[in-house]
Design an enzyme around this catalytic site. Structure first.
Site, PDB file in Angstrom:
ATOM      1  CE  LYS A  17      -7.442  -0.162   6.217  1.00  0.00           C
ATOM      2  NZ  LYS A  17      -7.770   0.004   4.949  1.00  0.00           N
ATOM      3  CG  HIS A  32      -2.111   1.021   1.435  1.00  0.00           C
ATOM      4  ND1 HIS A  32      -1.818   2.119   1.937  1.00  0.00           N
ATOM      5  CD2 HIS A  32      -3.232   0.869   1.332  1.00  0.00           C
ATOM      6  CE1 HIS A  32      -2.730   2.775   1.932  1.00  0.00           C
ATOM      7  NE2 HIS A  32      -3.803   2.193   1.383  1.00  0.00           N
ATOM      8  CD  GLN A  60      -7.119  -4.728   3.818  1.00  0.00           C
ATOM      9  OE1 GLN A  60      -8.066  -5.529   4.589  1.00  0.00           O
ATOM     10  NE2 GLN A  60      -7.140  -3.644   3.710  1.00  0.00           N
ATOM     11  CG  ASP A 114       0.400  -2.553   6.243  1.00  0.00           C
ATOM     12  OD1 ASP A 114      -0.602  -2.681   6.750  1.00  0.00           O
ATOM     13  OD2 ASP A 114       0.497  -1.867   5.018  1.00  0.00           O
ATOM     14  CB  CYS A 171      -3.679   3.241  -1.344  1.00  0.00           C
ATOM     15  SG  CYS A 171      -5.171   4.405  -1.168  1.00  0.00           S
TER      16      CYS A 171
HETATM   17  C1  LIG Z   1      -2.470  -2.871   3.423  1.00  0.00           C
HETATM   18  C2  LIG Z   1      -2.887  -1.563   3.979  1.00  0.00           C
HETATM   19  N1  LIG Z   1      -1.833  -0.771   4.625  1.00  0.00           N
HETATM   20  C3  LIG Z   1      -2.106   0.208   5.098  1.00  0.00           C
HETATM   21  C4  LIG Z   1      -3.508   1.234   4.800  1.00  0.00           C
HETATM   22  C5  LIG Z   1      -3.439   2.347   5.624  1.00  0.00           C
HETATM   23  O1  LIG Z   1      -4.261   2.363   6.439  1.00  0.00           O
HETATM   24  P1  LIG Z   1      -4.862   3.720   7.092  1.00  0.00           P
HETATM   25  O2  LIG Z   1      -5.424   4.529   6.081  1.00  0.00           O
HETATM   26  O3  LIG Z   1      -5.895   3.423   8.039  1.00  0.00           O
HETATM   27  O4  LIG Z   1      -3.669   4.406   7.789  1.00  0.00           O
HETATM   28  C6  LIG Z   1      -4.402   0.272   4.356  1.00  0.00           C
HETATM   29  C7  LIG Z   1      -5.791   0.686   4.268  1.00  0.00           C
HETATM   30  O5  LIG Z   1      -6.178   1.658   3.536  1.00  0.00           O
HETATM   31  C8  LIG Z   1      -4.018  -1.102   3.794  1.00  0.00           C
HETATM   32  O6  LIG Z   1      -5.250  -1.941   3.119  1.00  0.00           O
END
Ligand SMILES: Cc1ncc(COP(=O)(O)O)c(C=O)c1O
Lengths: 151, 411
Positions: free
Chosen positions: B231, B128, B208, B205, B369
């Site tokens: 999430k 991401h 998910q 990370d 993203c």
């Molecule tokens: C794999 C992954 N990493 C990071 C994020 C970023 O999360 P957040 O926007 O809640 O900081 C997301 C979600 O958008 C994600 O799916």
């Protein structure tokens, strides 16, 4: 069941999406610009040949959704042969109609063929798709021959 | 059709989520955008309200009753997260805004201290943006370089290539536990073992993975783990960085301010102990407490039972999707979470998204993203259906029927 959305996805849109007009590279273009919509990944390359303030030829390449492809295709059909000033005015009108508030008085007739895209105003998430080609054209007209990016 | 029933009462669980019982464009809402964010059960919504109506005050600051009560609730949320992740200590749980902030914290605190010119950070090609950009920023600041382990056409990490990219200059490995764009669950045990063999710490990370599987940071032996409350059926604006005590202790604070200090004079400031060293300023009090309620909720259903149900949904959706000749699944790893990313012949994902929305079906259309993933698969975007605990097999059928209608409309 999907009939409600025929106001936006009209047959003309499908037609231009399937068979986009002026969908080609222009070797002798004197304006070229990359348009990019980072939100959805739509990319277009717009080519124009502008001589003495008149758009002699205009074409595009790229990949996008049905709305952005149809919009680009319709745009090239309409502005070909127009003066820069005429195209600019049309852009203004198109912009107002696609982003305007419901109930704003708009004269769809002035838009001619472009009126099929007026329905996009009911789908705010998709307005950028409809205007990408136009923004690219505007940048191309403002700029004298170099490649610039709207990114 | 005889679908496997979840181990929890699905109809009752659905009724716990007030937002689900509405119509969108005259159709019952079918919410399949859970990888972007999940909805909130009544228990979480009520908890936020109760905080403000009965328990609210600033935390860690007052001697009065409300301040004490609110501090206790806040700290008990930390313990709930500790239990959820099976962290050794509750002070290894740092509250942040979300996964993004957690990764930035590690990049700017751990990274600035331990990474220098010529050093390397290793990530993967399925990250991401929030696990790419903070490292690019760090590299720019320090003169380090970013290495990217490639993936296969099924969307799986190429482990040989990954191992080959671990070098004496690698200072940190940062990988997603589960890909939001492809659904791939990475072999993180192996990744961590290989990195640790060279003394390299690993950040996972978990944006998910936290909502979709049991996570045990001690068993995994990861050094950092990040996730977002929104999430996991909790509020937005609250997330977690787990870090091993030894690493967090050696790291400099990231932001300065109240709460993170022990003693301030104009000459010198002594920093507070963990976790407060990393929690400058008044935190997101109500949402933190409500995150605790979300964890309680998930525990009542059982994260394993949730994961199992989602797995059945994914298997069914995949099976049904394969019956549609125009549909191509992007991300076909052997080990996947409940994410179905797909494209349709000659129909742009944005059109799919707009048209399905007309049928009340919420999916995500775009690059998720993860633009480098889109570039790798040579698509501008994908359509993505992602499942949560409250989704049903009927909803999968509605999605497939919707997809067929879209294909028909495009002719
Ligand atoms: C794999 C992954 N990493 C990071 C994020 C970023 O999360 P957040 O926007 O809640 O900081 C997301 C979600 O958008 C994600 O799916």
């Amino acid at each position: 069941m999907l009939d409600q959305i025929r106001d936006l996805y009209q047959e003309v849109v499908f037609d231009h999406n399937r068979n986009p007009r002026n969908f080609r590279v222009m070797e002798d273009a004197n304006r070229k610009i990359e348009g990019f919509n980072p939100l959805c990944g739509d990319r277009i390359t717009l080519y124009a040949k502008v001589i003495d303030g008149k758009i002699e030829d205009v074409s595009f390449q790229g990949s996008g959704c049905a709305i952005s492809t149809a919009s680009a295709s319709l745009m090239t059909e309409i502005v070909k042969g127009q003066t820069e000033q005429e195209a600019e005015q049309l852009f203004d009108l198109f912009h107002r109609i696609t982003t305007g508030k419901n109930g704003d008085e708009v004269n769809l007739e002035e838009l001619g063929k472009l009126a099929v895209l007026a329905g996009v105003r009911a789908y705010p998430a998709r307005v950028k798709c409809a205007t990408l080609a136009w923004h690219s054209l505007q940048s191309a007209l403002k700029n004298d021959g170099e490649t610039v990016s709207t990114e | 059709m005889n679908q496997p029933q979840p181990r929890f009462d699905l109809a009752k669980a659905r009724a716990d989520f007030p937002i689900l019982s509405q119509t969108i464009n005259r159709h019952p809402l079918v919410y399949l955008d859970n990888a972007a964010s999940t909805h909130k059960p009544r228990a979480v919504i009520d908890r936020i309200r109760k905080v403000y109506e009965e328990d609210y005050s600033n935390v860690h600051r007052g001697v009065h009753t409300l301040s004490q009560r609110c501090t206790d609730l806040f700290e008990s949320a930390r313990e709930k997260v500790q239990t959820l992740l099976n962290a050794r200590h509750s002070h290894e749980i740092i509250f942040v805004r979300g996964t993004t902030e957690a990764i930035n914290l590690v990049a700017q605190s751990y990274g600035r201290k331990n990474v220098g010119p010529g050093d390397e950070i290793l990530i993967t090609a399925m990250e991401h943006h929030s696990n790419i950009v903070p490292w690019q920023m760090l590299c720019e600041q320090t003169g380090a370089s970013l290495k990217v382990a490639p993936i296969s056409l099924t969307g799986e990490l190429l482990m040989d290539e990954f191992a080959g990219l671990l070098s004496d200059r690698t200072r940190l490995v940062s990988v997603t536990h589960m890909s939001n764009a492809l659904g791939t669950i990475n072999p993180v045990e192996q990744i961590i073992a290989q990195a640790h063999a060279r003394g390299i710490p690993v950040l996972l990370d978990g944006a998910q993975s936290a909502p979709h599987m049991t996570v045990d940071v001690q068993a995994l032996d990861c050094d950092f783990y990040a996730f977002s409350g929104h999430k996991l059926y909790g509020p937005s604006g609250i997330g977690v960085l787990y870090g091993k005590e030894s690493l967090l202790t050696a790291m400099p604070p990231w932001q300065g301010g109240g709460d993170m200090i022990r003693r301030v004079t104009f000459e010198k400031t002594e920093y507070n102990e963990l976790p407060y060293k990393f929690e400058a300023g008044t935190p997101n009090i109500a949402d933190t407490i409500a995150l605790g309620a979300a964890i309680d909720y998930v525990n009542i259903l059982g994260i394993d039972a949730i994961a199992e149900h989602e797995h059945h949904l994914l298997a069914y959706a995949t099976e049904q999707a394969l019956k549609i000749p125009e549909l191509k699944i992007i991300g076909t790893a052997g080990h996947k979470g409940a994410i179905l990313s797909f494209t349709l012949d000659r129909i742009h994902p944005h059109d799919i998204g707009t048209l399905l929305d007309q049928l009340g079906i919420a999916i995500r259309a775009g690059h998720h993203c993860a633009m480098p993933v889109m570039d790798f698969f040579e698509v501008p975007a994908t359509a993505r259906a992602s499942f949560g605990l409250y989704n049903t097999f009927e909803e999968v059928d509605i999605l497939m029927d919707g997809i067929r209608q879209v294909i028909k409309m495009f002719g």
